[in-house]
Design a protein around this motif. Structure first.
Motif, PDB file in Angstrom:
ATOM      1  N   ALA A 228      28.246  75.600  17.810  1.00 61.08           N
ATOM      2  CA  ALA A 228      27.877  76.896  17.244  1.00 61.08           C
ATOM      3  C   ALA A 228      26.374  77.134  17.450  1.00 61.08           C
ATOM      4  CB  ALA A 228      28.231  76.919  15.763  1.00 61.08           C
TER       5      ALA A 228
ATOM      6  N   VAL B 150      25.740  78.470  20.864  1.00 63.02           N
ATOM      7  CA  VAL B 150      26.186  79.865  21.004  1.00 63.02           C
ATOM      8  C   VAL B 150      25.202  80.788  20.276  1.00 63.02           C
ATOM      9  CG1 VAL B 150      28.096  81.480  20.666  1.00 63.02           C
ATOM     10  CG2 VAL B 150      28.592  79.090  21.170  1.00 63.02           C
TER      11      VAL B 150
ATOM     12  N   CYS C 201      38.120  76.161  21.274  1.00 65.80           N
ATOM     13  CA  CYS C 201      36.762  75.820  20.809  1.00 65.80           C
ATOM     14  C   CYS C 201      36.778  75.473  19.322  1.00 65.80           C
ATOM     15  CB  CYS C 201      35.819  77.000  21.041  1.00 65.80           C
ATOM     16  SG  CYS C 201      35.476  77.289  22.778  1.00 65.80           S
TER      17      CYS C 201
ATOM     18  N   VAL D 218      32.593  77.697  16.233  1.00 69.05           N
ATOM     19  CA  VAL D 218      32.283  78.543  17.399  1.00 69.05           C
ATOM     20  C   VAL D 218      33.162  79.798  17.349  1.00 69.05           C
ATOM     21  CG1 VAL D 218      32.378  78.658  19.931  1.00 69.05           C
ATOM     22  CG2 VAL D 218      31.497  76.593  18.812  1.00 69.05           C
TER      23      VAL D 218
END
Ligand code: 13P
Ligand code: SF4
Length: 322
Positions: A194, A197, A215, A219
């Motif tokens: 996470a 991202v 995922c 995420v």
């Protein structure tokens, strides 16, 4: 003509790639073979496939083809699914070593034991499972149809295997059912974090985020869109945003750029468990291996008749329900 290459020991030149591609296409025509490829395959393999798709689309193609030979450029469970759906056909796998690590995280014996513990549950297997495991379950699903199919099942209790990420994502969308979820995972997808991202989001604040449901749940929480590879392609190429952050295997970038080159697709660049940014077993299918396989009709997928018989039921049920 005969072409011989030391597989993966060196980069092929553009001329060698073209020559091999021509030969593969010529052989496919001569032998009435269909070449199916998953979106995570190398571009030079995707380019000569008759059809490129996600797991659901590829299963449908394998079930309905008129070809005598199916050459499946994907991982082992995909080739097994093709053999189960078209048992009278010769199914060839250009690299028999290319398995899916997630599919090997649950065995038929473990499923049988779990049945004893949860006799009233319906057993749902992600298509990313071995044929032996499929033979033990009630229905299969892919990432493109899992929530839709599970909503339609009668049982109040669902045993979902093997992918914990997909299982948790589906469970959130079907709160009326109780879920028992196996602890398997996809090593490449589970390694996206996470944090990574969020960093990409900070760098590209106008970008949308599309995520594959394999995922990690943290995420998935950040995503604007969650779906299978085909669904991500549809979303990312048509959404109103100039940039899309795409959290899945990097092979998808090739199709995205071909389908809509006007957008920018940003993929994470961190290394995964095999020291690459891609799924190394998917990339284990190379053009020279494909050529040798189709030329010599080697690497045939074989399964016991009894497993084909039992594993066909849950896959056909999936195709009916979706
Ligand atoms: P799709 O069915 O979304 O193509 O996914 C298959 C897969 O193995 C993803 O890792
Ligand atoms: Fe298996 Fe993950 Fe590779 Fe897909 S990306 S084939 S689930 S290891």
């Amino acid at each position: 003509m005969s072409v011989s290459f030391d597989i993966q020991e060196r980069e092929l030149t553009a001329e060698e790639i073209e020559e091999l591609q021509r030969e593969v296409r010529r052989l496919a025509k001569e032998k009435n073979a269909v070449i199916l490829a998953h979106y995570y395959q190398r571009p030079e393999v995707q380019d000569i496939a008759d059809f490129v798709g996600d797991s659901l689309e590829l299963s449908r193609k394998a079930a309905n083809t008129d070809a005598d030979i199916i050459v499946f450029c994907g991982v082992r469970f995909m080739c097994e699914t093709a053999k189960i759906l078209s048992p009278q056909k010769k199914v060839l796998h250009p690299n028999p070593e290319s398995g899916c690590p997630m599919a090997d995280m649950v065995t038929a014996e473990q499923v049988r034991k779990l049945r004893e513990k949860h006799p009233s549950a319906e057993f749902v297997a992600y298509i990313n499972t071995t044929a032996d495991v499929k033979a033990e379950v009630d229905v299969c699903v892919t990432s493109a149809n899992a929530p839709r199919i599970i909503k339609k099942l009668d049982a109040e209790k669902i045993v979902f295997l093997p992918d914990q990420a997909l299982g948790q994502w589906v469970a959130k969308q079907v709160p009326e059912k109780e879920f028992v979820i196996w602890k398997g995972f996809c090593p490449p997808h589970f390694e996206f974090t996470a944090r990574e991202v969020m960093k990409l989001k900070e760098k590209y604040p106008d970008a949308k985020v599309a995520v594959h449901p394999e995922c990690h749940p943290r995420v998935i929480e950040i995503a604007d869109f969650v779906g299978s590879t085909s669904q991500i392609i549809k979303y990312a190429t048509s959404v109103e945003a100039e940039r899309v952050i795409v959290i899945t295997e990097v092979g998808l970038k090739y199709t995205l750029q071909k389908k809509n080159p006007d957008k920018e697709y940003i993929f994470p660049e961190s290394m995964n468990y095999c020291g690459t940014v891609y799924c190394c077993t998917m990339k284990g299918i190379t053009l020279p291996k494909l050529y040798e396989t189709i030329k010599n009709e080697i690497n045939e997928v074989e399964l016991p008749d009894e497993i084909i018989e039992r594993a066909r039921r849950p896959i056909e049920r999936m195709l009916e329900l979706s």
